[in-house]
Design a protein around this motif. Structure first.
Motif, PDB file in Angstrom:
ATOM      1  N   HIS A 230       0.819  -1.222   0.000  1.00 21.19           N
ATOM      2  CA  HIS A 230       0.000   0.000   0.000  1.00 21.19           C
ATOM      3  C   HIS A 230       0.847   1.263   0.000  1.00 21.19           C
ATOM      4  CE1 HIS A 230      -3.815   2.238   1.083  1.00 21.19           C
ATOM      5  NE2 HIS A 230      -4.130   1.457   0.083  1.00 21.19           N
ATOM      6  N   ARG A 300     -12.040   6.726  18.755  1.00 15.59           N
ATOM      7  CA  ARG A 300     -12.223   6.915  17.321  1.00 15.59           C
ATOM      8  C   ARG A 300     -12.958   5.704  16.770  1.00 15.59           C
ATOM      9  NH1 ARG A 300      -7.276   9.820  14.092  1.00 15.59           N
ATOM     10  NH2 ARG A 300      -7.595  11.888  14.939  1.00 15.59           N
ATOM     11  N   LEU A 301     -13.678   5.932  15.658  1.00 19.14           N
ATOM     12  CA  LEU A 301     -14.367   4.827  15.017  1.00 19.14           C
ATOM     13  C   LEU A 301     -13.314   3.986  14.299  1.00 19.14           C
ATOM     14  CD1 LEU A 301     -17.353   4.507  15.283  1.00 19.14           C
ATOM     15  CD2 LEU A 301     -17.677   5.622  13.079  1.00 19.14           C
ATOM     16  N   GLY A 303     -11.391   1.428  12.018  1.00 15.85           N
ATOM     17  CA  GLY A 303     -11.750   0.941  10.691  1.00 15.85           C
ATOM     18  C   GLY A 303     -12.283   2.039   9.786  1.00 15.85           C
ATOM     19  N   PHE A 304     -12.324   3.285  10.353  1.00 15.50           N
ATOM     20  CA  PHE A 304     -12.779   4.428   9.541  1.00 15.50           C
ATOM     21  C   PHE A 304     -11.646   5.431   9.393  1.00 15.50           C
ATOM     22  CE2 PHE A 304     -17.250   5.012   8.349  1.00 15.50           C
ATOM     23  CZ  PHE A 304     -17.754   3.776   8.742  1.00 15.50           C
ATOM     24  N   HIS A 306      -8.630   7.462   6.771  1.00 16.53           N
ATOM     25  CA  HIS A 306      -7.370   7.034   6.150  1.00 16.53           C
ATOM     26  C   HIS A 306      -6.568   8.272   5.772  1.00 16.53           C
ATOM     27  CE1 HIS A 306      -4.567   4.964   3.465  1.00 16.53           C
ATOM     28  NE2 HIS A 306      -4.962   3.858   4.056  1.00 16.53           N
ATOM     29  N   ARG A 307      -5.252   8.194   5.899  1.00 15.68           N
ATOM     30  CA  ARG A 307      -4.402   9.324   5.559  1.00 15.68           C
ATOM     31  C   ARG A 307      -4.534   9.667   4.074  1.00 15.68           C
ATOM     32  NH1 ARG A 307       0.194  11.133   7.517  1.00 15.68           N
ATOM     33  NH2 ARG A 307      -1.030  11.383   9.419  1.00 15.68           N
ATOM     34  N   ARG A 315     -10.333  -1.557  -1.168  1.00 18.64           N
ATOM     35  CA  ARG A 315     -10.130  -2.869  -0.546  1.00 18.64           C
ATOM     36  C   ARG A 315     -11.304  -3.221   0.373  1.00 18.64           C
ATOM     37  NH1 ARG A 315      -4.598  -1.376   2.223  1.00 18.64           N
ATOM     38  NH2 ARG A 315      -5.959   0.390   2.721  1.00 18.64           N
ATOM     39  N   ARG A 388       1.436  -8.375   4.230  1.00 18.27           N
ATOM     40  CA  ARG A 388       2.228  -7.189   3.932  1.00 18.27           C
ATOM     41  C   ARG A 388       3.713  -7.470   3.781  1.00 18.27           C
ATOM     42  NH1 ARG A 388       0.692  -1.952   4.219  1.00 18.27           N
ATOM     43  NH2 ARG A 388      -1.151  -2.830   3.232  1.00 18.27           N
TER      44      ARG A 388
END
Ligand code: SDX
Length: 429
Positions: A230, A300-301, A303-304, A306-307, A315, A388
């Protein structure tokens, strides 16, 4: 060549900096001579707008929700390819021919066993040690086993280290699980695919045959594809930085595993399931969404957000479909999936999340699939690390082979005290 003009060099004149363009995505301002010309550094905590390298492995368009591996869309690879083929693509730059694929599969399959001495490393850990701690220790220890191939300037040594790491991660991970549950280690089998072998080493026991579910093996293979690489995420950047000093490749991957463990990164998949268990029912969702929006609440939520993705993580879309397939195959009426779907719906209609472009990321659904497959929560990030590893190794290899790369050594904005004389202890208040 395009230039970027900047005023304020040491003599107050304008300077011009080269602008470099790639194949896709934003161009970059080459600031390598900025300090020499202006006496200034750039300042970018978290590297939100900083390109650390040139790379041809993965491209992400965060606004459009696009992810390409060597130019191939992740959706197509997840549907039509398999993890070892994607691994070959990431490592070599092109999809393999059938003979190249067959040779690569044979090579990886025949590196899946670990040195028998490795078995004894596990005994140094408590049985209830977090498997990510075990992974860091055991993978780092591989550096002590392969002195014959650690000349990283030798392409053959880089290749053999890459193959060993890709092949042995599932074995080491499954051994961490078996050690945790007190069952005997299960050796890999050469007649199984990569994903089948991992499930076999995880769940087989000496007392009976273990029947591998084709749906679960396909789901595991797809999860590995979706997590393979990624771009310059935190753990990959760690591997590149560690590798830039010429460090042992196994030690560099151990550093990547350590970084991935954090809940803001790969540890989020474990945190998502813990969050859904904490929510417990659809009726409690609004209370947790309120907590996630409260600046005074660290919650924080998971799984929510992204940078890079300011759109739906491509994905996550594939993962959600796979989740439905696995749960249907297992005949599981999964309360947590219902909560997750309702949480996603509520969040995507809430202006706090819409305004900040916070969408589900790769970690939001992966844990639900792994849970349904009987994989314990604390092993979720370990599976992320298995996947990864090929991305880390491909990026490490690209960095070593890049003539422009040198040891990474960022600078800083110093905010500490100016020079001052030492104070003898008797004179300190
Ligand atoms: C991975 O980099 C990669 O590519 C990573 C990865 C990979 O494949 O390698 O994609 C894998 O790590 C996915 C991300 C998994 N992490 C989580 O799901 C943890 C929850 N997400 C957040 O912690 C956060 O969204 C990050 C860490 C993922 C991104 O953080 P950023 O880019 O530093 O964004 P930020 O913290 O500056 O947030 C911007 C705003 C802030 O509010 P304001 O200051 O503007 O008022 O959005 C808010 C944040 O408070 N915010 C959230 C939130 N994420 C961001 N608010 C509530 N819940 C969230 N999840």
């Amino acid at each position: 060549m395009t230039k970027f003009s900047l005023s304020g060099n040491k003599s107050g004149e304008n300077i011009e900096l080269p602008v470099l363009s790639g194949t896709l995505g934003p161009s970059v301002i080459d600031v390598r001579n900025l300090y020499a010309q202006t006496g200034h550094f750039t300042y970018d905590p978290g590297f939100t707008a900083t390109g650390s390298c040139a790379s041809s492995i993965t491209y992400i368009d965060g606004e459009e929700g696009v992810l390409l591996h060597r130019g191939y869309p992740i959706e197509e690879l997840a549907e039509k390819s398999d993890f070892l083929e994607v691994s070959y693509l990431l490592l070599n730059g092109e999809l393999p021919t059938s003979s190249e694929k067959e040779k690569f599969e044979y090579t990886i399959t025949h590196h899946t066993m670990v040195h028998e001495q490795i078995n004894y490393l596990y005994r140094g850990f408590r049985r209830d040690a977090h498997p990510m701690a075990v992974m860091i220790g055991v993978v780092g220890a591989l550096a002590a086993f392969y002195h014959d191939a650690t000349d990283i300037q030798d392409p053959y040594h880089r290749m053999i280290a890459s193959h060993r790491l890709l092949a042995k991660m599932p074995t080491i991970a499954a051994m961490a699980y078996k050690y945790n549950v007190g069952q005997p280690f299960v050796y890999p089998r050469n007649d199984l695919t990569y994903a089948e072998n991992f499930l076999h080493m995880m769940f087989a026991v000496p007392c009976e045959d273990y029947e591998i579910s084709p749906v679960q093996a396909r789901a595991m293979d797809r999860i590995l594809i979706l997590h393979a690489d990624h771009e310059q995420n935190a753990s990959t950047s760690t591997v590149r930085l560690a590798g830039s000093s010429g460090a042992n490749p196994y030690a560099c991957i151990a550093a990547g595993i350590a970084t991935l463990w954090g809940p803001a990164h790969g540890g989020a998949n474990e945190a998502v399931v813990q969050m859904l268990e904490q929510i417990g029912s659809k009726e409690n969702i609004s209370e947790f969404v309120k907590k996630a929006k409260d600046k005074d609440d660290p919650f924080r939520l998971m799984g929510f957000g992204h940078r890079v993705y300011k759109n739906y993580d491509p994905r996550a879309k594939v993962m959600r479909q796979t989740c439905h397939e696995v749960l249907e195959d297992l005949g599981i009426d999964n309360t947590m999936l219902d909560i997750a779907m309702e949480l996603e719906k509520i969040a995507l209609e809430d202006e706090y999340f819409v305004n900040r472009k916070l969408y589900p990321n790769v970690d939001f659904y992966s844990g639900l699939i792994l849970s349904a497959m009987g994989i314990p929560t604390h092993l979720f990030t370990v599976i992320f690390a298995i996947a990864r590893t090929v991305g880390w190794v491909a990026q490490w290899k690209e960095m070593i082979e890049d003539p422009e790369q040198k040891i990474g050594r960022p600078r800083q904005l110093y905010t500490g005290p100016s020079s001052r004389p030492y104070i003898p202890i008797e004179k300190r208040s």
